[in-house]
Scaffold this active site. Structure first.
Site, PDB file in Angstrom:
ATOM      1  N   TYR A 160       0.845  -1.202   0.000  1.00  0.00           N
ATOM      2  CA  TYR A 160       0.000   0.000   0.000  1.00  0.00           C
ATOM      3  C   TYR A 160       0.882   1.254   0.000  1.00  0.00           C
ATOM      4  O   TYR A 160       0.698   2.173  -0.810  1.00  0.00           O
ATOM      5  CB  TYR A 160      -0.890  -0.040   1.245  1.00  0.00           C
ATOM      6  N   ALA A 162       4.047   1.476  -0.799  1.00  0.00           N
ATOM      7  CA  ALA A 162       4.838   1.555  -2.039  1.00  0.00           C
ATOM      8  C   ALA A 162       4.021   2.235  -3.137  1.00  0.00           C
ATOM      9  O   ALA A 162       4.512   3.120  -3.853  1.00  0.00           O
ATOM     10  CB  ALA A 162       5.266   0.160  -2.470  1.00  0.00           C
ATOM     11  N   SER A 163       2.746   1.850  -3.242  1.00  0.00           N
ATOM     12  CA  SER A 163       1.918   2.410  -4.319  1.00  0.00           C
ATOM     13  C   SER A 163       1.524   3.859  -4.040  1.00  0.00           C
ATOM     14  O   SER A 163       1.566   4.713  -4.932  1.00  0.00           O
ATOM     15  CB  SER A 163       0.668   1.545  -4.526  1.00  0.00           C
ATOM     16  N   LYS A 164       1.178   4.176  -2.800  1.00  0.00           N
ATOM     17  CA  LYS A 164       0.727   5.537  -2.487  1.00  0.00           C
ATOM     18  C   LYS A 164       1.886   6.542  -2.488  1.00  0.00           C
ATOM     19  O   LYS A 164       1.707   7.705  -2.842  1.00  0.00           O
ATOM     20  CB  LYS A 164       0.009   5.557  -1.133  1.00  0.00           C
ATOM     21  N   ALA A 194     -12.917   7.497   9.279  1.00  0.00           N
ATOM     22  CA  ALA A 194     -14.069   6.621   9.536  1.00  0.00           C
ATOM     23  C   ALA A 194     -14.894   6.450   8.267  1.00  0.00           C
ATOM     24  O   ALA A 194     -15.720   7.299   7.934  1.00  0.00           O
ATOM     25  CB  ALA A 194     -14.928   7.219  10.652  1.00  0.00           C
ATOM     26  N   THR A 195     -14.648   5.372   7.552  1.00  0.00           N
ATOM     27  CA  THR A 195     -15.399   5.087   6.316  1.00  0.00           C
ATOM     28  C   THR A 195     -15.901   3.637   6.349  1.00  0.00           C
ATOM     29  O   THR A 195     -15.460   2.834   7.189  1.00  0.00           O
ATOM     30  CB  THR A 195     -14.503   5.237   5.073  1.00  0.00           C
TER      31      THR A 195
END
Ligand SMILES: NC(=O)c1ccc[n+]([C@@H]2O[C@H](COP(=O)([O-])OP(=O)(O)OC[C@H]3O[C@@H](n4cnc5c(N)ncnc54)[C@H](OP(=O)(O)O)[C@@H]3O)[C@@H](O)[C@H]2O)c1
Length: 262
Positions: A160, A162-164, A194-195
């Site tokens: 995560y 690495a990609s972001k 909070a999602t």
């Protein structure tokens, strides 16, 4: 200074608009007078519900089904918006994959999925949108939802992060390349928020019970997690002309300060 109708006359594409932060951004954009909105994602029941809600409330809104592991699908969200509304002025890349993986247990498939959704899709959505904006010579504004974790993050966020982190670099590169075209490109490093997606992640990977949100909120400096509607207002401001010439900024939108210690 009035902050009403910040997006009047603008057509907006929101990836990941079927739920979570993306859906909140679509709602905030509608409140701020967007002329048309497209929300995308894989899940028609969610996307069609948001589209119906906003359209009924007065903002023409369409759902385009897309799986962002496919570059043709990613590109089609832009071309589909142009087909429906005649143009696209504003883009938000909010879709994200947050499945956990460490340096040691991440396999090639999981790594590729993170890169596809969190980096490759935003790249080609922006490429398609920028090409269109250049043809129209109108300028435009793009906001990418990144993460505070791109500064480092927990060990279980290896692919995560690495990609972001790649997306954060891309924001600066693309913003510099297109500043004279008056296409502004920014990013938000949002903190813990909070999602619906975070609720699912907490239950699936962290053994969270029904009280996880209350406990998590109490643990935070300001007593709550990031709120999607508050982030959405900030995104709408960044999309709008009210944010002036700001471009290439990757802004920490959080209550914890990177590099600071007690
Ligand atoms: N919540 C947090 O604590 C937090 C913290 C930092 C950063 N973020 C970032 O904030 C953004 C929004 O996250 P959220 O918490 O709102 O998550 P969410 O509730 O899970 O929403 C994610 C959205 O992305 C879409 N999406 C995911 N995979 C997709 C794929 N393969 N193809 C097309 N669409 C896809 C989902 O649509 P479908 O399910 O319909 O495909 C959904 O609309 C993400 O970029 C995430 O990395 C979140």
């Amino acid at each position: 200074m009035s902050l009403d109708q910040l997006l009047a006359g603008k057509v907006l594409l929101v990836s990941g608009g079927t739920q979570g932060l993306g859906a909140s951004i679509a709602r905030a954009a509608a409140e701020q007078g967007a002329e048309g909105i497209v929300v995308t994602g894989r899940t028609p029941e969610h996307g069609l519900a948001i589209a119906a809600e906003l359209t009924t409330a007065g903002t023409p809104t369409e759902f385009i089904q897309a799986n962002l592991t496919s570059v043709p699908d990613a590109r089609a969200t832009v071309t589909g918006t142009i087909e429906r509304f005649g143009r696209v002025d504003l883009v938000v890349n909010a879709a994200g994959l947050t499945t956990r993986g460490t340096m040691l247990d991440t396999d090639e498939e999981l790594f590729d999925a993170h890169v596809a959704v969190n980096l490759k899709a935003p790249f080609f959505i922006m490429q398609e949108a920028i090409g269109h904006l250049l043809e129209r010579r109108t300028g435009g504004s793009i906001v990418n939802i990144i993460t505070m974790s791109q500064h480092g993050g927990q060990p279980y966020l290896a692919p995560y992060v690495a990609s972001k982190a790649g997306l954060a670099g891309l924001v600066r590169n693309a913003a510099h390349a297109h500043r004279r075209d008056r296409i502004r490109i920014n990013g938000l490093n949002i903190g813990w928020t909070a999602t619906e997606g975070e609720d699912a992640i907490q239950r699936r990977f962290h053994g969270a019970g029904d009280d996880w949100l209350a406990r998590a909120s109490a643990s935070q400096p300001m007593g709550k997690l990031g709120q999607p509607d508050e982030i959405a207002d900030f995104v709408v401001f960044l999309l709008s002309g009210r944010s002036g010439v700001v471009t290439g900024s990757v802004i920490d939108w959080d209550q914890n300060v990177v590099g600071a210690h007690d």
